[in-house]
Design an enzyme around this catalytic site. Sequence first.
Site, PDB file in Angstrom:
ATOM      1  CG  ASP A  60      -1.819   1.187   1.311  1.00 31.21           C
ATOM      2  OD1 ASP A  60      -1.759   2.039   0.404  1.00 31.21           O
ATOM      3  OD2 ASP A  60      -2.606   1.274   2.274  1.00 31.21           O
ATOM      4  CE1 TYR A 152      -4.618  12.063 -11.001  1.00 31.42           C
ATOM      5  CE2 TYR A 152      -4.940  13.815 -12.593  1.00 31.42           C
ATOM      6  CZ  TYR A 152      -4.500  12.544 -12.289  1.00 31.42           C
ATOM      7  OH  TYR A 152      -3.930  11.767 -13.270  1.00 31.42           O
ATOM      8  CE  LYS A 156      -0.870  12.157 -11.384  1.00 30.45           C
ATOM      9  NZ  LYS A 156       0.005  10.971 -11.366  1.00 30.45           N
ATOM     10  CB  VAL A 185      -5.460   7.293 -20.165  1.00 27.52           C
ATOM     11  CG1 VAL A 185      -5.107   5.998 -20.882  1.00 27.52           C
ATOM     12  CG2 VAL A 185      -4.311   8.293 -20.264  1.00 27.52           C
TER      13      VAL A 185
HETATM   14  N1  LIG Z   1      -6.280   7.464 -16.741  1.00 30.09           N
HETATM   15  C1  LIG Z   1      -6.096   8.753 -16.987  1.00 30.09           C
HETATM   16  O1  LIG Z   1      -6.994   9.467 -17.472  1.00 30.09           O
HETATM   17  C2  LIG Z   1      -4.764   9.399 -16.695  1.00 30.09           C
HETATM   18  C3  LIG Z   1      -4.473  10.640 -17.293  1.00 30.09           C
HETATM   19  C4  LIG Z   1      -3.275  11.269 -17.000  1.00 30.09           C
HETATM   20  C5  LIG Z   1      -2.385  10.655 -16.121  1.00 30.09           C
HETATM   21  N2  LIG Z   1      -2.696   9.449 -15.553  1.00 30.09           N
HETATM   22  C6  LIG Z   1      -1.761   8.877 -14.578  1.00 30.09           C
HETATM   23  O2  LIG Z   1      -1.315   7.627 -15.041  1.00 30.09           O
HETATM   24  C7  LIG Z   1      -0.992   6.792 -13.915  1.00 30.09           C
HETATM   25  C8  LIG Z   1      -1.646   5.444 -14.082  1.00 30.09           C
HETATM   26  O3  LIG Z   1      -3.050   5.637 -14.090  1.00 30.09           O
HETATM   27  P1  LIG Z   1      -4.065   4.548 -14.664  1.00 30.09           P
HETATM   28  O4  LIG Z   1      -4.984   5.262 -15.573  1.00 30.09           O
HETATM   29  O5  LIG Z   1      -3.336   3.361 -15.142  1.00 30.09           O
HETATM   30  O6  LIG Z   1      -4.878   4.212 -13.318  1.00 30.09           O
HETATM   31  P2  LIG Z   1      -5.491   2.829 -12.831  1.00 30.09           P
HETATM   32  O7  LIG Z   1      -5.923   2.018 -13.995  1.00 30.09           O
HETATM   33  O8  LIG Z   1      -6.484   3.174 -11.792  1.00 30.09           O
HETATM   34  O9  LIG Z   1      -4.220   2.123 -12.164  1.00 30.09           O
HETATM   35  C9  LIG Z   1      -3.652   2.572 -10.969  1.00 30.09           C
HETATM   36  C10 LIG Z   1      -3.141   1.365 -10.206  1.00 30.09           C
HETATM   37  O10 LIG Z   1      -2.571   1.827  -8.966  1.00 30.09           O
HETATM   38  C11 LIG Z   1      -3.079   1.002  -7.925  1.00 30.09           C
HETATM   39  N3  LIG Z   1      -3.118   1.665  -6.634  1.00 30.09           N
HETATM   40  C12 LIG Z   1      -4.069   2.536  -6.176  1.00 30.09           C
HETATM   41  N4  LIG Z   1      -3.831   2.843  -4.906  1.00 30.09           N
HETATM   42  C13 LIG Z   1      -2.705   2.187  -4.535  1.00 30.09           C
HETATM   43  C14 LIG Z   1      -1.972   2.100  -3.331  1.00 30.09           C
HETATM   44  N5  LIG Z   1      -2.355   2.747  -2.225  1.00 30.09           N
HETATM   45  N6  LIG Z   1      -0.869   1.315  -3.290  1.00 30.09           N
HETATM   46  C15 LIG Z   1      -0.491   0.625  -4.388  1.00 30.09           C
HETATM   47  N7  LIG Z   1      -1.152   0.651  -5.560  1.00 30.09           N
HETATM   48  C16 LIG Z   1      -2.251   1.419  -5.639  1.00 30.09           C
HETATM   49  C17 LIG Z   1      -4.487   0.685  -8.385  1.00 30.09           C
HETATM   50  O11 LIG Z   1      -5.017  -0.426  -7.668  1.00 30.09           O
HETATM   51  P3  LIG Z   1      -6.636  -0.491  -7.460  1.00 30.09           P
HETATM   52  O12 LIG Z   1      -7.233  -0.548  -8.818  1.00 30.09           O
HETATM   53  O13 LIG Z   1      -6.851  -1.705  -6.640  1.00 30.09           O
HETATM   54  O14 LIG Z   1      -6.987   0.780  -6.737  1.00 30.09           O
HETATM   55  C18 LIG Z   1      -4.281   0.390  -9.861  1.00 30.09           C
HETATM   56  O15 LIG Z   1      -3.895  -0.949 -10.071  1.00 30.09           O
HETATM   57  C19 LIG Z   1      -1.469   7.560 -12.675  1.00 30.09           C
HETATM   58  O16 LIG Z   1      -0.364   8.177 -12.053  1.00 30.09           O
HETATM   59  C20 LIG Z   1      -2.417   8.587 -13.238  1.00 30.09           C
HETATM   60  O17 LIG Z   1      -2.500   9.734 -12.431  1.00 30.09           O
HETATM   61  C21 LIG Z   1      -3.853   8.791 -15.846  1.00 30.09           C
END
Ligand SMILES: NC(=O)c1ccc[n+]([C@@H]2O[C@H](COP(=O)([O-])OP(=O)(O)OC[C@H]3O[C@@H](n4cnc5c(N)ncnc54)[C@H](OP(=O)(O)O)[C@@H]3O)[C@@H](O)[C@H]2O)c1
Length: 267
Positions: A60, A152, A156, A185
């Site tokens: 975590d 958020y 960032k 995304v």
């Molecule tokens: N998706 C977008 O629109 C977007 C846009 C710009 C930037 N980003 C950035 O890209 C990165 C990846 O995002 P994503 O879209 O791939 O998100 P995602 O699909 O929600 O993946 C995030 C992962 O992190 C895990 N996580 C959450 N809380 C945690 C904790 N306390 N300890 C360990 N792991 C934890 C989540 O597990 P659970 O699912 O079990 O919570 C999930 O597996 C992030 O930094 C995000 O801010 C995303």
Amino acid sequence: MNLAGKHVVLTGAAGGIGSQLATLLSARGAQLSLVDINRDALNTLAQSLTMERCNVIVADLANPDECRYIIEAAHQHFGGIDVLLNSAGILTFNSFAATPPEQIEKLLAINLTAPALLIHHALPSMLQRGSGNIVNVGSTFGSIGFACFGAYSASKYGLRGLSEALRRELDGSGINVVYVAPRAVKTALNPQSVYAMGKATGMHMDEPEAVARRIIEALEAERRDVYLGWPEALFVRINALLPRLVDRALKKQSRSARQFSTGSESA
Ligand SMILES: NC(=O)c1ccc[n+]([C@@H]2O[C@H](COP(=O)([O-])OP(=O)(O)OC[C@H]3O[C@@H](n4cnc5c(N)ncnc54)[C@H](OP(=O)(O)O)[C@@H]3O)[C@@H](O)[C@H]2O)c1
């Protein structure tokens, strides 16, 4: 850099972008310490990759002790860390006043404090070896504050500032710092309300696989700051120079954000 045989610590590995990153890194022959809180999804992912090159770390990131444990466990399994790729993140989409304080704290802990602590714990051995790569996954909202994404955006902006400061501090050390800022995304990070707003406002949403490719390209080319998407990359520059112009340009989107974040868009 050539990723074959390199030890990569990847957080958020079970996530939408993280799992694509893991697949691409595995295809390049990297040794992976895969970190996530979601044990089942992490094990399923590891089973789909070359198992002997995978080290699964369930932790975590909101817990500072576990951040230390992650780096220790990664070192114990594969030795020195070549790449620390901070991809884990969470998001809240709500007016700031209505966001519960514990959610604000949790978001800042996962999105900002955890990458900072992981870097802190990984740096001594990188400095000793005179090499290493740190990749921080940011967001367009790390350069453009957006209504109802206050916590958020703050996280960032912080991650971008940390990346810039470290890059300057580590100049000449052999350690490279990359900051990659995707626009929206299509992953589970975004609640349905964000998808609904995106649909109504014509917001661009990229596929996680394409975003992961760009992140790996940025790492391999040892780039500095990479902003994904057009015209978002241009708005980032305009916001830095002329924020009042962007205040005006975003008025309509800010109104939509307020409506969609409270579910009152059809009212
Ligand atoms: N998706 C977008 O629109 C977007 C846009 C710009 C930037 N980003 C950035 O890209 C990165 C990846 O995002 P994503 O879209 O791939 O998100 P995602 O699909 O929600 O993946 C995030 C992962 O992190 C895990 N996580 C959450 N809380 C945690 C904790 N306390 N300890 C360990 N792991 C934890 C989540 O597990 P659970 O699912 O079990 O919570 C999930 O597996 C992030 O930094 C995000 O801010 C995303």
